[in-house]
Design a protein around this motif. Structure first.
Motif, PDB file in Angstrom:
ATOM      1  N   HIS A   1       0.762   3.718  -3.041  1.00  0.00           N
ATOM      2  CA  HIS A   1      -0.224   4.529  -3.106  1.00  0.00           C
ATOM      3  C   HIS A   1      -0.505   5.521  -1.776  1.00  0.00           C
ATOM      4  O   HIS A   1      -1.507   6.164  -1.792  1.00  0.00           O
ATOM      5  CB  HIS A   1      -1.430   3.506  -2.865  1.00  0.00           C
ATOM      6  CG  HIS A   1      -1.190   2.393  -4.095  1.00  0.00           C
ATOM      7  ND1 HIS A   1      -1.841   2.646  -5.284  1.00  0.00           N
ATOM      8  CD2 HIS A   1      -0.920   1.237  -3.968  1.00  0.00           C
ATOM      9  CE1 HIS A   1      -1.446   1.706  -5.906  1.00  0.00           C
ATOM     10  NE2 HIS A   1      -1.158   0.448  -5.264  1.00  0.00           N
TER      11      HIS A   1
ATOM     12  N   GLU B   1       0.211  -6.528  -4.604  1.00  0.00           N
ATOM     13  CA  GLU B   1       0.311  -5.260  -5.538  1.00  0.00           C
ATOM     14  C   GLU B   1      -1.138  -4.951  -6.011  1.00  0.00           C
ATOM     15  O   GLU B   1      -1.869  -4.106  -5.943  1.00  0.00           O
ATOM     16  CB  GLU B   1       1.300  -5.332  -6.385  1.00  0.00           C
ATOM     17  CG  GLU B   1       2.662  -4.965  -5.880  1.00  0.00           C
ATOM     18  CD  GLU B   1       3.315  -6.076  -5.502  1.00  0.00           C
ATOM     19  OE1 GLU B   1       2.764  -7.370  -5.475  1.00  0.00           O
ATOM     20  OE2 GLU B   1       4.287  -6.169  -4.420  1.00  0.00           O
TER      21      GLU B   1
ATOM     22  N   LEU C   1       0.901  -1.420   0.008  1.00  0.00           N
ATOM     23  CA  LEU C   1       0.038  -0.018   0.062  1.00  0.00           C
ATOM     24  C   LEU C   1       0.876   1.161  -0.313  1.00  0.00           C
ATOM     25  O   LEU C   1       0.494   2.318  -0.161  1.00  0.00           O
ATOM     26  CB  LEU C   1      -0.955   0.094   1.333  1.00  0.00           C
ATOM     27  CG  LEU C   1      -2.141  -0.888   1.004  1.00  0.00           C
ATOM     28  CD1 LEU C   1      -2.634  -1.522   2.407  1.00  0.00           C
ATOM     29  CD2 LEU C   1      -3.255  -0.235   0.156  1.00  0.00           C
TER      30      LEU C   1
ATOM     31  N   ARG D   1      -9.909   6.361  -3.231  1.00  0.00           N
ATOM     32  CA  ARG D   1      -9.772   7.745  -3.981  1.00  0.00           C
ATOM     33  C   ARG D   1     -10.705   8.644  -3.579  1.00  0.00           C
ATOM     34  O   ARG D   1     -11.900   8.305  -3.667  1.00  0.00           O
ATOM     35  CB  ARG D   1      -9.614   7.395  -5.361  1.00  0.00           C
ATOM     36  CG  ARG D   1      -8.274   7.363  -5.780  1.00  0.00           C
ATOM     37  CD  ARG D   1      -7.835   7.633  -7.452  1.00  0.00           C
ATOM     38  NE  ARG D   1      -8.207   6.421  -8.042  1.00  0.00           N
ATOM     39  CZ  ARG D   1      -7.092   5.302  -8.279  1.00  0.00           C
ATOM     40  NH1 ARG D   1      -6.120   5.706  -7.672  1.00  0.00           N
ATOM     41  NH2 ARG D   1      -7.337   4.274  -8.925  1.00  0.00           N
TER      42      ARG D   1
ATOM     43  N   ALA E   1      -3.471  -2.110  -5.050  1.00  0.00           N
ATOM     44  CA  ALA E   1      -4.327  -1.171  -6.112  1.00  0.00           C
ATOM     45  C   ALA E   1      -5.814  -0.892  -6.151  1.00  0.00           C
ATOM     46  O   ALA E   1      -6.220   0.007  -6.231  1.00  0.00           O
ATOM     47  CB  ALA E   1      -3.659  -1.398  -7.414  1.00  0.00           C
TER      48      ALA E   1
ATOM     49  N   ALA F   1      -6.541   0.873  -3.141  1.00  0.00           N
ATOM     50  CA  ALA F   1      -6.265   2.666  -3.375  1.00  0.00           C
ATOM     51  C   ALA F   1      -7.272   3.022  -4.475  1.00  0.00           C
ATOM     52  O   ALA F   1      -7.958   4.068  -4.198  1.00  0.00           O
ATOM     53  CB  ALA F   1      -4.885   2.382  -4.245  1.00  0.00           C
ATOM     54  N   ASP F   2      -7.735   2.237  -5.360  1.00  0.00           N
ATOM     55  CA  ASP F   2      -8.892   2.603  -6.183  1.00  0.00           C
ATOM     56  C   ASP F   2     -10.228   3.106  -5.397  1.00  0.00           C
ATOM     57  O   ASP F   2     -10.734   4.113  -5.765  1.00  0.00           O
ATOM     58  CB  ASP F   2      -9.212   1.402  -7.271  1.00  0.00           C
ATOM     59  CG  ASP F   2     -10.344   1.827  -7.978  1.00  0.00           C
ATOM     60  OD1 ASP F   2     -10.175   3.008  -8.560  1.00  0.00           O
ATOM     61  OD2 ASP F   2     -11.359   0.891  -8.220  1.00  0.00           O
TER      62      ASP F   2
END
Ligand code: LMR
Length: 398
Positions: A333, A387, A330, A398, A391, A394-395
């Motif tokens: 990100h 990973e 993480l 946002r 991701a 993280a998406d």
């Protein structure tokens, strides 16, 4: 007249339902972080080698499938009690603790609930907020008044002060359910000083602890995870403990567990045990044998036990590595700080702090399955795809 006409449909189980939804998802890049089962590097929930060997021996040797008694197999009861309370336990040596074999840890909880309802009428039970959802329904279903002590708040942090303040208000005689280690669903465990503070209140308020011990070996080690249980057993005249062999022996579907009772008096213990056998007889009559026979075979053989301990240690280590690996993944990100708690939590589960909307997006956009409360089974993650998982997180953040 249609007899079933008025029967409404209830929603499916929030945890078990995820297994089905995950199985239906055709995305090969999916993640199963739902139900609490351990997965290995191949994504399988393995049968430990010690279990396989024990099963082979049983196939050769077992000569009958006749019923085991109301308390189950005596060797299983003795060996599980030693695992939980310690092989040098004075309670065991003085016949002041005993185990009743149950269909899994859930069966032990159910037996405890019925015991409290029938033998300790009027006692309420205190559950952590949050707790495993089935705790809520089992104890309410047995007719107990269910109250809650704060545990992890909206800020996703353990709040020991609030927990202690609530327990100070618990009526004398009430039962308090505590998670021995690897708190489900949050992964936040009490420290040793916190446990001592809880013990102090339990003594002063004359509460009866029921310690749920479903993840022995998945926190810091088989012996280390038993620390609080053994402290309470040594310091209190009476104690209830539910033990599960589902996770640490990988025996999930074999439904193997026990309800342990500790009493200040060997004779009183037999009174309590007579009630448990009576209640169990009316719930499931006698317990299923296979898983318990496997556990007895393993714990009763030093070589097999050593192999099993190695396997438990490897499972624990894998989960710890996944926790650290996910936080590291993480980092790029900018989210390692926000999710640093994942590395510090213990056991399979993490209260990630993701909200229900983020959980929904994770599932819809990335085929990542976790419980709507934001509970992730870290033991279900794939070390080679951290990973990708980071991701996806993280998406939705946002
Ligand atoms: C879980 O919480 O996922 C496990 O304890 C499995 C279950 O029965 O819910």
């Amino acid at each position: 007249m249609m007899h079933f006409a008025a029967i409404a449909r209830v929603p499916g189980d929030p945890i078990l339902g995820l297994m089905e939804a995950y199985a239906r998802d055709g995305n090969p890049a999916k993640f199963d972080l739902g139900v609490g089962v351990f997965k290995d590097a191949q994504g399988l929930t393995p049968i430990p080698a010690a279990v396989k060997q024990a099963e082979q021996r049983l196939v050769e040797r077992q000569a009958t499938k006749s019923y085991v008694g109301g308390h189950g197999d005596a060797a299983f009861g003795r060996l599980v009690s030693e695992l939980v309370l310690g092989s040098d336990s004075t309670l065991l040596k003085s016949q002041r603790a005993g185990a009743t074999q149950t269909p899994g840890g859930t069966g032990a909880l159910r037996l405890a609930a019925e015991f409290i309802a029938h033998c300790l009428p009027g006692r309420g039970i205190w559950l952590s907020d949050p707790t495993w959802p089935i705790h809520e329904t089992i104890f309410a279903g047995a007719g107990l008044k269910v109250s809650h002590y704060p545990y992890v708040g909206a800020d996703n942090r353990l709040n020991v002060d609030a927990m202690l303040a609530a327990l100070e208000q618990a009526p004398e005689g009430d039962v308090v359910l505590l998670h021995a280690c690897c708190h489900n669903p949050t992964g936040f465990d009490l420290g040793r000083d916190d446990w001592r503070a809880v013990l102090d209140i339990v003594k002063r308020r004359n509460l009866l602890p029921l310690i749920d011990f479903a993840y022995q070996g998945f926190g810091d080690g088989l012996e280390e995870d038993a620390w609080a249980v053994r402290l309470f057993a040594a310091e209190l005249p009476e104690l209830l403990i539910t033990s599960s062999c589902s996770k640490n022996f990988g025996l999930y579907r074999e439904r193997t567990g026990a309800l342990l009772v500790c009493s200040h008096d060997a004779d009183k213990l037999q009174d309590v045990r007579s009630q448990l056998a009576f209640i169990a007889r009316n719930l499931w009559s006698t317990p299923p044998d296979h898983g318990a026979a496997v556990v007895a075979e393993i714990l009763g053989d030093p070589a097999l036990k050593a192999l099993w301990i190695e396997e438990v240690n490897a499972m624990r280590q894998r989960i710890a590595e996944l926790r650290v690996g996910l936080v590291k993944a993480l980092e790029p990100h900018g989210l390692a700080g926000r999710f640093a708690h994942i590395a510090a939590q213990r056991g399979m589960f993490s209260y990630t702090g993701l909200n229900p909307e983020q959980v929904r997006l994770l599932r819809e956009r990335h085929s990542v399955y976790m419980v709507g409360t934001g509970r992730a089974n870290i033991a279900g993650a794939d070390a080679k795809r951290l990973e990708q998982l980071a991701a996806a997180v993280a998406d939705v953040c946002r």
